[in-house]
Design a protein around this motif. Structure first.
Motif, PDB file in Angstrom:
ATOM      1  N   GLU A   1       0.844  -1.189   0.000  1.00 55.08           N
ATOM      2  CA  GLU A   1       0.000   0.000   0.000  1.00 55.08           C
ATOM      3  C   GLU A   1       0.884   1.245   0.000  1.00 55.08           C
ATOM      4  O   GLU A   1       1.843   1.323   0.766  1.00 55.08           O
ATOM      5  CB  GLU A   1      -0.922   0.028   1.222  1.00 55.08           C
ATOM      6  N   LEU A   2       0.552   2.207  -0.857  1.00 54.61           N
ATOM      7  CA  LEU A   2       1.232   3.497  -0.889  1.00 54.61           C
ATOM      8  C   LEU A   2       0.201   4.587  -0.624  1.00 54.61           C
ATOM      9  O   LEU A   2      -0.863   4.592  -1.260  1.00 54.61           O
ATOM     10  CB  LEU A   2       1.901   3.729  -2.245  1.00 54.61           C
ATOM     11  N   ILE A   3       0.505   5.491   0.286  1.00 59.48           N
ATOM     12  CA  ILE A   3      -0.452   6.509   0.702  1.00 59.48           C
ATOM     13  C   ILE A   3       0.268   7.845   0.834  1.00 59.48           C
ATOM     14  O   ILE A   3       1.338   7.918   1.432  1.00 59.48           O
ATOM     15  CB  ILE A   3      -1.091   6.155   2.076  1.00 59.48           C
ATOM     16  N   ARG A   4      -0.333   8.880   0.288  1.00 61.24           N
ATOM     17  CA  ARG A   4       0.173  10.249   0.482  1.00 61.24           C
ATOM     18  C   ARG A   4      -0.505  10.826   1.713  1.00 61.24           C
ATOM     19  O   ARG A   4      -1.741  10.817   1.821  1.00 61.24           O
ATOM     20  CB  ARG A   4      -0.149  11.096  -0.754  1.00 61.24           C
ATOM     21  N   VAL A   5       0.293  11.300   2.681  1.00 61.35           N
ATOM     22  CA  VAL A   5      -0.249  11.903   3.900  1.00 61.35           C
ATOM     23  C   VAL A   5       0.280  13.320   4.036  1.00 61.35           C
ATOM     24  O   VAL A   5       1.414  13.621   3.679  1.00 61.35           O
ATOM     25  CB  VAL A   5       0.119  11.077   5.159  1.00 61.35           C
ATOM     26  N   ALA A   6      -0.567  14.206   4.546  1.00 66.89           N
ATOM     27  CA  ALA A   6      -0.174  15.594   4.785  1.00 66.89           C
ATOM     28  C   ALA A   6      -1.211  16.249   5.674  1.00 66.89           C
ATOM     29  O   ALA A   6      -2.413  15.974   5.561  1.00 66.89           O
ATOM     30  CB  ALA A   6      -0.048  16.371   3.474  1.00 66.89           C
ATOM     31  N   ASP A   7      -0.757  17.111   6.581  1.00 65.95           N
ATOM     32  CA  ASP A   7      -1.646  17.907   7.432  1.00 65.95           C
ATOM     33  C   ASP A   7      -2.616  17.050   8.237  1.00 65.95           C
ATOM     34  O   ASP A   7      -3.766  17.425   8.455  1.00 65.95           O
ATOM     35  CB  ASP A   7      -2.429  18.921   6.592  1.00 65.95           C
ATOM     36  N   GLY A   8      -2.145  15.900   8.681  1.00 66.64           N
ATOM     37  CA  GLY A   8      -2.990  15.031   9.485  1.00 66.64           C
ATOM     38  C   GLY A   8      -4.079  14.326   8.710  1.00 66.64           C
ATOM     39  O   GLY A   8      -5.002  13.767   9.311  1.00 66.64           O
ATOM     40  N   LYS A   9      -3.984  14.323   7.395  1.00 67.22           N
ATOM     41  CA  LYS A   9      -5.026  13.711   6.570  1.00 67.22           C
ATOM     42  C   LYS A   9      -4.421  12.769   5.538  1.00 67.22           C
ATOM     43  O   LYS A   9      -3.254  12.889   5.164  1.00 67.22           O
ATOM     44  CB  LYS A   9      -5.842  14.800   5.857  1.00 67.22           C
ATOM     45  N   LEU A  10      -5.260  11.836   5.082  1.00 69.40           N
ATOM     46  CA  LEU A  10      -4.879  10.937   4.007  1.00 69.40           C
ATOM     47  C   LEU A  10      -5.300  11.532   2.672  1.00 69.40           C
ATOM     48  O   LEU A  10      -6.383  12.091   2.549  1.00 69.40           O
ATOM     49  CB  LEU A  10      -5.554   9.575   4.174  1.00 69.40           C
TER      50      LEU A  10
ATOM     51  N   GLU B   1       1.742  -0.253 -12.661  1.00 61.25           N
ATOM     52  CA  GLU B   1       0.672  -0.799 -11.813  1.00 61.25           C
ATOM     53  C   GLU B   1      -0.177   0.332 -11.231  1.00 61.25           C
ATOM     54  O   GLU B   1      -1.415   0.239 -11.181  1.00 61.25           O
ATOM     55  CB  GLU B   1       1.284  -1.618 -10.673  1.00 61.25           C
ATOM     56  N   ILE B   2       0.470   1.395 -10.804  1.00 61.79           N
ATOM     57  CA  ILE B   2      -0.263   2.535 -10.247  1.00 61.79           C
ATOM     58  C   ILE B   2      -1.115   3.196 -11.319  1.00 61.79           C
ATOM     59  O   ILE B   2      -2.281   3.570 -11.073  1.00 61.79           O
ATOM     60  CB  ILE B   2       0.718   3.545  -9.621  1.00 61.79           C
ATOM     61  N   ALA B   3      -0.580   3.333 -12.527  1.00 62.10           N
ATOM     62  CA  ALA B   3      -1.328   3.962 -13.625  1.00 62.10           C
ATOM     63  C   ALA B   3      -2.566   3.149 -13.982  1.00 62.10           C
ATOM     64  O   ALA B   3      -3.628   3.709 -14.288  1.00 62.10           O
ATOM     65  CB  ALA B   3      -0.425   4.118 -14.849  1.00 62.10           C
TER      66      ALA B   3
ATOM     67  N   GLU C   1      -4.160  10.691  -1.722  1.00 61.01           N
ATOM     68  CA  GLU C   1      -4.230   9.586  -2.654  1.00 61.01           C
ATOM     69  C   GLU C   1      -3.610   8.324  -2.049  1.00 61.01           C
ATOM     70  O   GLU C   1      -2.619   8.380  -1.330  1.00 61.01           O
ATOM     71  CB  GLU C   1      -3.490   9.932  -3.957  1.00 61.01           C
ATOM     72  N   ARG C   2      -4.226   7.195  -2.355  1.00 58.74           N
ATOM     73  CA  ARG C   2      -3.701   5.926  -1.853  1.00 58.74           C
ATOM     74  C   ARG C   2      -3.961   4.834  -2.885  1.00 58.74           C
ATOM     75  O   ARG C   2      -4.900   4.914  -3.680  1.00 58.74           O
ATOM     76  CB  ARG C   2      -4.339   5.577  -0.511  1.00 58.74           C
ATOM     77  N   VAL C   3      -3.117   3.810  -2.856  1.00 60.13           N
ATOM     78  CA  VAL C   3      -3.230   2.730  -3.824  1.00 60.13           C
ATOM     79  C   VAL C   3      -2.731   1.444  -3.182  1.00 60.13           C
ATOM     80  O   VAL C   3      -1.822   1.458  -2.359  1.00 60.13           O
ATOM     81  CB  VAL C   3      -2.428   3.054  -5.110  1.00 60.13           C
ATOM     82  N   SER C   4      -3.365   0.316  -3.521  1.00 56.03           N
ATOM     83  CA  SER C   4      -2.952  -0.998  -3.038  1.00 56.03           C
ATOM     84  C   SER C   4      -2.498  -1.821  -4.231  1.00 56.03           C
ATOM     85  O   SER C   4      -3.267  -2.041  -5.183  1.00 56.03           O
ATOM     86  CB  SER C   4      -4.116  -1.698  -2.319  1.00 56.03           C
ATOM     87  N   LEU C   5      -1.239  -2.276  -4.204  1.00 58.38           N
ATOM     88  CA  LEU C   5      -0.638  -2.990  -5.327  1.00 58.38           C
ATOM     89  C   LEU C   5      -0.421  -4.461  -4.972  1.00 58.38           C
ATOM     90  O   LEU C   5      -0.062  -4.786  -3.836  1.00 58.38           O
ATOM     91  CB  LEU C   5       0.717  -2.359  -5.688  1.00 58.38           C
TER      92      LEU C   5
END
Length: 488
Positions: free
Chosen positions: A141-150, A181-183, A152-156
């Protein structure tokens, strides 16, 4: 403060694990951790069917763990399953077998699994701004986190039990595979690639990589939480990791992890090439902690996890009615110009300052040092631990020289500041015997030349030579010419 006891059983692709937590909801502390290496995800590299022996072993582990959790009188128990169970052709059979034992299993989809992993990192680092990667046996799993929030995220479908897809490929080729795979899942522009941000690593294989890096670097601690690694480390350590005999000689990697480590490292090197992070950060918080964090109220989420954890432990271990926050407020005027980050660590030291009095006086400073360095504290890096340790050491050791190892973890200026915090706490503890009763009738203040301790009310009776000596020690550390106690 009321503690709550919660348990999570995590049915992963490699292991089934029970973790029982106690303490405050905002800073749950693991008090029991047991795993059973079932390898449900082995089917993902084969015919997709969990064989009968593995199914039997999994159900036996679930039965044991559920029984243990109930014996520990947990307030809540949550049982979740991830990639192996949701993708296996007969995964529903496991769910039904557990139900026959009275155990309800939630099968998480990839999106929910990624969300929980991201929330796990945020629960530990509320201000995290970067990427989270959770490498399990069956998925990444790849997840972008910022400012205490989730974001974009993706499960490969790439995990330690699916290494065949990586064999014979270069880092560049694995990076291209990740991007493709993400694309497919998110579209060409559906996932951001922002360089120079931290990458938070979750997963047993990546924790093993971090242990190896600690060994290679001669790092003085063995605390994995928020351990920081330069981004070139996966490539640099690849030759060692691919040399099975040399890797075994390090005696750092568990035998059960050794086979998966080359693929996990190759995948990490590709992630580094894809995201170009400025550092790799090892996270011991992940899916399980994210599930707990998701149940909190907005007010609870806004609490600082370090302050919540140190406040809980300080109150639990203190000799007298707890007054750690009042102590922090009492010494704050002397350090009015310090940063919010410094004030946070200073408060944590105050909250823990009365926590080792059950130890022989000759060893209190050593135990205070260990408490700060080795405690299960969320939201801190190694330098933060060292700074808190320097303050607590000073509280109990006075002017004794700081242990050398602290200089390997934090900058000299930060340690010097922490020593002054310790001297201020030490003064307060001598003033009223550590009871906190005099804090409301006293204050410390300084002008250009003199540091004063003002006493009023009942506190006027607490003046003593030893209080004067500790006030003078603080004054000298702060650069004042002299000190005085003023009554009335």
């Amino acid at each position: 403060m009321r503690s709550t006891r919660k348990a999570v059983i995590d049915i992963g692709s490699n292991t089934i694990r029970l973790v029982v937590y106690d303490g405050l909801p905002r800073a749950p502390m693991p008090i029991y951790n047991e795993k059973s290496r079932v390898a449900l995800g082995a089917c993902l590299a084969g015919d997709g069917v969990i064989n009968s022996a593995t199914m039997k072993k999994a159900l036996a582990a679930l039965g044991r763990f559920e029984t243990l959790a109930r014996a520990m009188k947990v307030d809540t128990l949550r049982v979740v399953a991830t990639a192996a169970t949701r993708e296996a052709k007969n995964g529903q059979q496991l769910v039904e077998g557990a139900a026959a034992l009275g155990i309800r299993v939630e099968v998480l989809d990839g999106e929910t699994e990624a969300t929980a992993a991201g929330l796990g990192v945020i629960s530990d680092n509320p201000h995290a701004n970067g990427y989270v990667g959770d490498l399990g046996g069956g998925s990444l799993e790849l997840i972008r986190v910022a400012d205490g929030k989730l974001h974009e995220r993706v499960s490969l479908p790439l995990g330690t039990l699916r290494q065949e897809a990586l064999k014979g490929k270069t880092t560049k080729q694995i990076t291209q595979m990740l991007r493709q795979e993400i694309a497919v899942l998110k579209g060409e522009d559906g996932f951001p690639y922002e360089p120079n941000l931290p990458f938070y690593m979750i997963g047993g294989s990546w924790r093993s990589f971090a242990r190896l890096h600690m060994h290679d670097a001669g790092y003085p601690l063995t605390i994995l939480s928020n351990y920081q690694i330069p981004p070139d480390a996966p490539t640099r350590l690849m030759p060692l990791i691919n040399d099975e005999a040399a890797l075994a000689q390090t005696k750092v990697i568990a035998s059960a992890r050794m086979a998966a480590l080359p693929g996990a490292t190759a995948l990490l090197a590709a992630v580094v090439r894809l995201l170009e992070p400025r550092e790799l950060v090892t996270s011991v918080y992940g899916l399980r902690e994210g599930l707990l964090f998701d149940q909190l109220s907005d007010a609870e989420r806004r609490e600082d996890p370090l302050i919540a954890a140190t406040r809980f432990e300080g109150e639990r271990l203190a000799r007298f009615p707890f007054h750690g926050d009042a102590l922090a407020d009492w010494i704050a005027p002397v350090f009015a110009g310090q940063s919010d980050g410094d004030a946070r660590l200073c408060r944590a030291a105050c909250l823990l300052s009365d926590s080792v009095w059950n130890v022989n006086p000759e060893y209190r400073a050593d135990h205070a040092l260990d408490l700060a360095l080795d405690g299960n504290w969320p939201g801190v890096v190694a330098s933060d631990r060292a700074i808190i340790a320097a303050a607590l050491w000073t509280v109990h050791a006075g002017k004794r020289t700081l242990p050398e190892m602290l200089a390997n973890l934090a900058k000299p200026g930060a340690l010097a500041q922490a020593v002054i915090w310790g001297l201020a706490i030490r003064l307060a503890q001598r003033l009223d015997g550590g009871t906190g009763r005099a804090l409301s009738d006293s204050r410390i203040e300084g002008d250009d030349a003199i540091l004063r301790l003002r006493l009023s009310g009942q506190a006027t009776r607490l003046r003593s030579n030893s209080v004067q000596r500790r006030l003078q020690a603080l004054a000298e550390a702060l650069g004042y010419g002299r000190s005085e106690i003023v009554t009335g």
